[in-house]
Design an enzyme around this catalytic site. Structure first.
Site, PDB file in Angstrom:
ATOM      1  N   ARG A  96      -0.837  14.081  -3.914  1.00 10.14           N
ATOM      2  CA  ARG A  96      -0.460  12.807  -4.537  1.00 10.14           C
ATOM      3  C   ARG A  96       0.250  13.046  -5.880  1.00 10.14           C
ATOM      4  O   ARG A  96       1.218  12.355  -6.206  1.00 10.14           O
ATOM      5  CB  ARG A  96      -1.708  11.940  -4.736  1.00 10.14           C
ATOM      6  N   ASN A 150      -3.726   5.328   3.401  1.00 10.23           N
ATOM      7  CA  ASN A 150      -2.396   4.886   2.986  1.00 10.23           C
ATOM      8  C   ASN A 150      -1.314   5.829   3.504  1.00 10.23           C
ATOM      9  O   ASN A 150      -1.603   6.997   3.751  1.00 10.23           O
ATOM     10  CB  ASN A 150      -2.330   4.854   1.451  1.00 10.23           C
ATOM     11  N   CYS A 172      -6.572  -3.309   3.637  1.00 12.45           N
ATOM     12  CA  CYS A 172      -6.228  -3.009   2.249  1.00 12.45           C
ATOM     13  C   CYS A 172      -7.065  -3.905   1.346  1.00 12.45           C
ATOM     14  O   CYS A 172      -7.467  -5.005   1.742  1.00 12.45           O
ATOM     15  CB  CYS A 172      -4.746  -3.287   2.034  1.00 12.45           C
ATOM     16  N   HIS A 202       1.112  -3.685   0.604  1.00  8.62           N
ATOM     17  CA  HIS A 202       1.606  -3.459  -0.760  1.00  8.62           C
ATOM     18  C   HIS A 202       2.950  -4.160  -0.989  1.00  8.62           C
ATOM     19  O   HIS A 202       3.703  -3.802  -1.902  1.00  8.62           O
ATOM     20  CB  HIS A 202       1.683  -1.960  -1.093  1.00  8.62           C
ATOM     21  N   TYR A 256       1.866  -4.661  -6.701  1.00  6.54           N
ATOM     22  CA  TYR A 256       2.905  -3.664  -6.428  1.00  6.54           C
ATOM     23  C   TYR A 256       4.315  -4.213  -6.626  1.00  6.54           C
ATOM     24  O   TYR A 256       5.276  -3.445  -6.731  1.00  6.54           O
ATOM     25  CB  TYR A 256       2.743  -3.087  -5.016  1.00  6.54           C
TER      26      TYR A 256
HETATM   27  C1  G6P Z   1      -4.960  -0.112  -4.684  1.00  7.70           C
HETATM   28  C2  G6P Z   1      -4.438  -0.020  -3.291  1.00  7.70           C
HETATM   29  C3  G6P Z   1      -5.046   1.104  -2.537  1.00  7.70           C
HETATM   30  C4  G6P Z   1      -4.929   2.383  -3.310  1.00  7.70           C
HETATM   31  C5  G6P Z   1      -5.530   2.219  -4.666  1.00  7.70           C
HETATM   32  C6  G6P Z   1      -5.270   3.433  -5.524  1.00  7.70           C
HETATM   33  O1  G6P Z   1      -6.157  -0.696  -4.719  1.00  7.70           O
HETATM   34  O2  G6P Z   1      -4.612  -1.188  -2.568  1.00  7.70           O
HETATM   35  O3  G6P Z   1      -4.371   1.204  -1.319  1.00  7.70           O
HETATM   36  O4  G6P Z   1      -5.588   3.415  -2.610  1.00  7.70           O
HETATM   37  O5  G6P Z   1      -4.994   1.134  -5.328  1.00  7.70           O
HETATM   38  O6  G6P Z   1      -6.221   3.489  -6.510  1.00  7.70           O
HETATM   39  P1  G6P Z   1      -6.408   4.787  -7.415  1.00  7.70           P
HETATM   40  O7  G6P Z   1      -7.593   4.500  -8.262  1.00  7.70           O
HETATM   41  O8  G6P Z   1      -6.574   5.920  -6.452  1.00  7.70           O
HETATM   42  O9  G6P Z   1      -5.127   4.881  -8.170  1.00  7.70           O
END
Ligand code: G6P
Length: 445
Positions: A96, A150, A172, A202, A256
């Site tokens: 990531r 995701n 989601c 998103h 988003y």
């Molecule tokens: C949001 C999205 C999720 C994603 C998350 C990331 O809630 O809906 O799909 O996984 O953010 O969160 P993080 O704490 O990993 O940045």
């Protein structure tokens, strides 16, 4: 003896698992789970053992007869499952970080599920999920698969197009987070608020907002003009919306959308984070390390509140209420990623969309939303084209399709930049992209 009710969680060593365990415990009367199997890969052994031990303590404290099984053998775990949840991250958080950092070197947004980052997460993840679907078909053909992995929308569409599994739903926390956030702004219980959702994962909009069945959309649009209310998730620091813009689109954007409608401001933020090694993946690595330290504490037997610092907070509510609605055939309304089937008339019939659905024992039935509002229609359709090219790139291992996907994506919108990013990211993620490298080798011979 109670009837067997087996839930299998692939990616069980995730830091989010205590949420899921809490959600199951909370709803035990409605979803009497007898076995919860947490499955992970060998590389995640330490995490799975830590989370698994916490899950066992949580179940013991709650006094519910749920057996927790830890496994590194996916096939053994899947056998005769009733529900399978998938929450995996191919390449873990290190991948990531590359998804976020490499695009920024080229001056474009680096984000987990959008633009170049989203494309590469799809390329790594889709083949793995398709393999899991083959095993489900063989080992537990009657199971429902609930996917959080995701990019959830692209993963759902890939399964609809390239697997025989029909009982597959993408989930989601964004829509549930919007409902909860708006209920909080209105100072009412979440159950009194309903939003008509339409769009993509998103990339979803609230077309209408009801409080006890009466539209409060205008009031809510007014409330989210306040910068303090502009985002409903922890992982996105929102910019202020221009009131003229919100009034003009006349629908509720999700968090988003800041990347699309406020691209330069979001890029400036991200570039600062890049410089100081504070991209979201880097921040999350630190949050995770401290969460796992907490999880190791043998006196801990509930979900620690720090988990709510993660963007995916409350996802277990979405998962467990869905399991409950399918199991109990409740016919309530939930926003999910599923086949459009004409619910949104401006998107292909077979495409995966994120839309409000009625949940039955036979799965989600999307509610008819009709045409998308003109101001948001074009963007949603463009992102759907991006997604479809990305899915084909993932399945075929096609560099060319990956380049086209990125070039048509509004966060890149340049062919030469797309080529440079795709080539650097293909190389960086080589170990997790076997379909691409088999092909490149073939051409090279
Ligand atoms: C949001 C999205 C999720 C994603 C998350 C990331 O809630 O809906 O799909 O996984 O953010 O969160 P993080 O704490 O990993 O940045």
């Amino acid at each position: 003896m109670s009837k067997k009710f087996k839930v299998v969680t692939i990616g069980g060593g995730s830091s989010y698992t205590p949420e899921l365990v809490e959600g199951i415990i909370k709803r035990y009367e409605k979803i009497p789970v007898t076995e919860l199997w947490l499955v992970d890969v060998e590389a995640g052994r330490e995490k799975l053992e830590t989370v698994g031990a916490l899950a066992k303590r949580m179940v013991k404290k709650a006094g519910v007869p749920i057996e927790i099984h830890l496994s590194y053998d996916r096939r053994e775990a899947l056998k005769d499952a009733d529900f399978v949840t998938t929450q995996l991250r191919v390449g873990q958080l290190a991948a990531r970080a590359l998804d976020e950092r490499i695009p920024l070197k080229y001056g474009v947004i680096g984000q987990e599920t959008n633009g170049a980052g989203g494309l590469f997460k799809a390329l790594r993840t889709i083949p793995v999920i398709l393999d899991i679907c083959k095993e489900v078909e063989e080992l537990c053909p009657n199971a429902w698969v609930l996917n959080f992995t995701n990019p959830a929308g692209m993963v759902t569409e890939a399964v609809l197009r390239y697997s025989n599994i029909k009982k597959f739903i993408g989930l989601c926390n964004i829509p549930i987070g919007m409902e909860m956030g708006i209920a909080k702004l209105l100072n009412v219980d979440h159950s009194r608020v309903r939003i008509d959702f339409a769009g993509l994962n998103h990339m979803v909009f609230g077309l209408e907002v009801y409080l006890d069945g009466v539209s409060v959309k205008d009031k809510v649009l007014g409330m989210i003009m306040d910068p303090a209310n502009a985002s409903f998730v922890k992982n996105i620091d929102a910019e202020e919306w221009a009131p003229e813009f919100l009034k003009g689109i006349n629908v509720i954007p999700c968090s988003y959308h800041h990347y699309y409608y406020k691209t330069s401001e979001m890029l400036t933020r991200e570039l600062k984070e890049f410089e100081s090694n504070e991209t979201r993946a880097e921040v999350v690595q630190r949050i995770e390390a401290s969460l796992f330290e907490k999880y190791k504490d043998e006196t801990l037997d509930v979900k620690p509140p720090e988990l709510e610092k993660r963007g995916g907070a409350y996802y277990s509510d979405a998962a467990c209420r869905l399991i409950s609605s399918i199991y109990n055939d409740t016919r309530d309304i939930q926003p999910l990623n599923t086949m459009n089937k004409g619910a949104i008339s401006d998107l292909p019939y077979n495409a995966a969309v994120e839309v409000s659905c009625v949940i039955t024992k036979d799965g989600p039935v999307p509610l008819t939303m009709g045409e998308l509002p003109v101001p948001v229609r074009g963007l949603i359709q463009t992102i759907k084209s991006f997604e479809q090219m990305a899915i084909e790139a993932a399945v075929e291992g096609s560099r060319e399709k990956a380049i086209v996907a990125l070039t048509i994506n509004p966060l890149v919108a340049n062919d030469k930049v797309a080529i440079a990013i795709v080539d650097e990211m293909l190389e960086a993620h080589k170990a997790y992209l076997p379909r691409f490298f088999k092909k490149i080798n073939k051409f090279n011979v």
